[in-house]
Design an enzyme around this catalytic site. Structure first.
Site, PDB file in Angstrom:
ATOM      1  N   LYS A 112     -76.711-104.815 -68.102  1.00  0.00           N
ATOM      2  CA  LYS A 112     -76.766-103.498 -67.463  1.00  0.00           C
ATOM      3  C   LYS A 112     -76.165-102.394 -68.354  1.00  0.00           C
ATOM      4  O   LYS A 112     -75.498-102.687 -69.348  1.00  0.00           O
ATOM      5  CB  LYS A 112     -76.033-103.566 -66.119  1.00  0.00           C
ATOM      6  CG  LYS A 112     -76.698-104.523 -65.110  1.00  0.00           C
ATOM      7  CD  LYS A 112     -76.074-104.364 -63.723  1.00  0.00           C
ATOM      8  CE  LYS A 112     -76.736-105.290 -62.713  1.00  0.00           C
ATOM      9  NZ  LYS A 112     -76.262-105.039 -61.339  1.00  0.00           N
ATOM     10  N   TYR A 118     -85.769-103.346 -57.706  1.00  0.00           N
ATOM     11  CA  TYR A 118     -84.820-103.634 -56.625  1.00  0.00           C
ATOM     12  C   TYR A 118     -85.414-103.337 -55.243  1.00  0.00           C
ATOM     13  O   TYR A 118     -84.659-103.068 -54.296  1.00  0.00           O
ATOM     14  CB  TYR A 118     -83.536-102.820 -56.820  1.00  0.00           C
ATOM     15  CG  TYR A 118     -82.601-103.372 -57.873  1.00  0.00           C
ATOM     16  CD1 TYR A 118     -81.993-104.622 -57.711  1.00  0.00           C
ATOM     17  CD2 TYR A 118     -82.276-102.651 -59.022  1.00  0.00           C
ATOM     18  CE1 TYR A 118     -81.109-105.130 -58.657  1.00  0.00           C
ATOM     19  CE2 TYR A 118     -81.390-103.151 -59.976  1.00  0.00           C
ATOM     20  CZ  TYR A 118     -80.817-104.390 -59.782  1.00  0.00           C
ATOM     21  OH  TYR A 118     -79.935-104.881 -60.706  1.00  0.00           O
ATOM     22  N   ASN A 122     -71.615-103.990 -62.831  1.00  0.00           N
ATOM     23  CA  ASN A 122     -71.126-105.373 -62.882  1.00  0.00           C
ATOM     24  C   ASN A 122     -71.744-106.179 -64.033  1.00  0.00           C
ATOM     25  O   ASN A 122     -71.913-107.380 -63.950  1.00  0.00           O
ATOM     26  CB  ASN A 122     -71.324-106.071 -61.522  1.00  0.00           C
ATOM     27  CG  ASN A 122     -72.783-106.189 -61.120  1.00  0.00           C
ATOM     28  OD1 ASN A 122     -73.648-105.627 -61.767  1.00  0.00           O
ATOM     29  ND2 ASN A 122     -73.043-106.931 -60.056  1.00  0.00           N
ATOM     30  N   HIS A 169     -77.345-108.661 -64.350  1.00  0.00           N
ATOM     31  CA  HIS A 169     -78.118-109.118 -63.192  1.00  0.00           C
ATOM     32  C   HIS A 169     -78.687-110.485 -63.529  1.00  0.00           C
ATOM     33  O   HIS A 169     -79.005-110.758 -64.678  1.00  0.00           O
ATOM     34  CB  HIS A 169     -79.272-108.160 -62.888  1.00  0.00           C
ATOM     35  CG  HIS A 169     -80.273-108.735 -61.937  1.00  0.00           C
ATOM     36  ND1 HIS A 169     -80.077-108.723 -60.575  1.00  0.00           N
ATOM     37  CD2 HIS A 169     -81.441-109.408 -62.147  1.00  0.00           C
ATOM     38  CE1 HIS A 169     -81.107-109.344 -59.988  1.00  0.00           C
ATOM     39  NE2 HIS A 169     -81.944-109.766 -60.926  1.00  0.00           N
ATOM     40  N   GLU A 203     -89.460-111.617 -60.859  1.00  0.00           N
ATOM     41  CA  GLU A 203     -88.721-110.679 -61.716  1.00  0.00           C
ATOM     42  C   GLU A 203     -89.150-110.775 -63.169  1.00  0.00           C
ATOM     43  O   GLU A 203     -89.227-109.760 -63.877  1.00  0.00           O
ATOM     44  CB  GLU A 203     -87.217-110.940 -61.564  1.00  0.00           C
ATOM     45  CG  GLU A 203     -86.703-110.578 -60.175  1.00  0.00           C
ATOM     46  CD  GLU A 203     -85.202-110.768 -60.008  1.00  0.00           C
ATOM     47  OE1 GLU A 203     -84.698-110.442 -58.928  1.00  0.00           O
ATOM     48  OE2 GLU A 203     -84.525-111.241 -60.961  1.00  0.00           O
TER      49      GLU A 203
END
Ligand code: CMP
Length: 138
Positions: free
Chosen positions: A10, A50, A113, A116, A127
């Site tokens: 990320k 998402y 965070n 993913h 995905e």
């Protein structure tokens, strides 16, 4: 049995120059990149990725954040890849992640965070296809 999963490094982890450390952890755990691309997601691209979270209160912040800077998307292959990657990542909230996991070591908040990872084999296939055409992967 070899399995594939999708990972995203990320914007926060890219910004702190942790791409190398994170990909090293994947390889050391037997999760080998078979597709890898650095890119900046548009807001619409992040929203599509998402889409399952569309009704959640954090959806707008999450997709704004994910399109705020470059990310690295990877298709990782290895035995038990989905679970192995989830174990490597640790809990969604870095404060709750086990010591030594990627999120404990690199994550700053539940939003920033670090990484993913797909949460099931079924979602991994969806995905992976979101970011990689069939012809782009071995
Ligand atoms: P990720 O694995 O990318 O999947 C959805 C993301 O939403 C999650 O990691 C978090 O970064 C983000 N997020 C932000 N707020 C929350 C929340 N309250 N609960 C779960 N996920 C959240």
């Amino acid at each position: 049995m070899a399995e594939r999963t999708l990972a995203i490094i990320k914007p926060d982890a890219v910004a702190k120059h942790a791409i190398g450390d994170i990909t090293r952890r994947y390889e050391a755990a037997g999760l080998y990149p078979v597709g890898m691309r650095m890119m900046q997601l548009s807001k619409a691209c992040a929203e599509g990725f998402y889409a399952v979270h569309r009704e959640r209160p954090f959806f707008n912040d999450l997709t704004t954040y994910m399109s705020s800077g470059p990310v690295v998307v990877l298709t990782l292959e290895g035995s038990d890849a989905v679970k192995k990657n989830r174990d490597l990542m640790g809990a969604t909230d870095p404060k709750k992640a086990d010591a030594g996991t990627i999120r404990a070591d690199h994550g700053a908040s539940i939003e920033a965070n670090a990484v993913h990872g797909s949460d099931s084999v079924e979602n991994a296939q969806i995905e992976i296809r979101y970011f990689f055409a069939e012809s782009e992967l071995p």
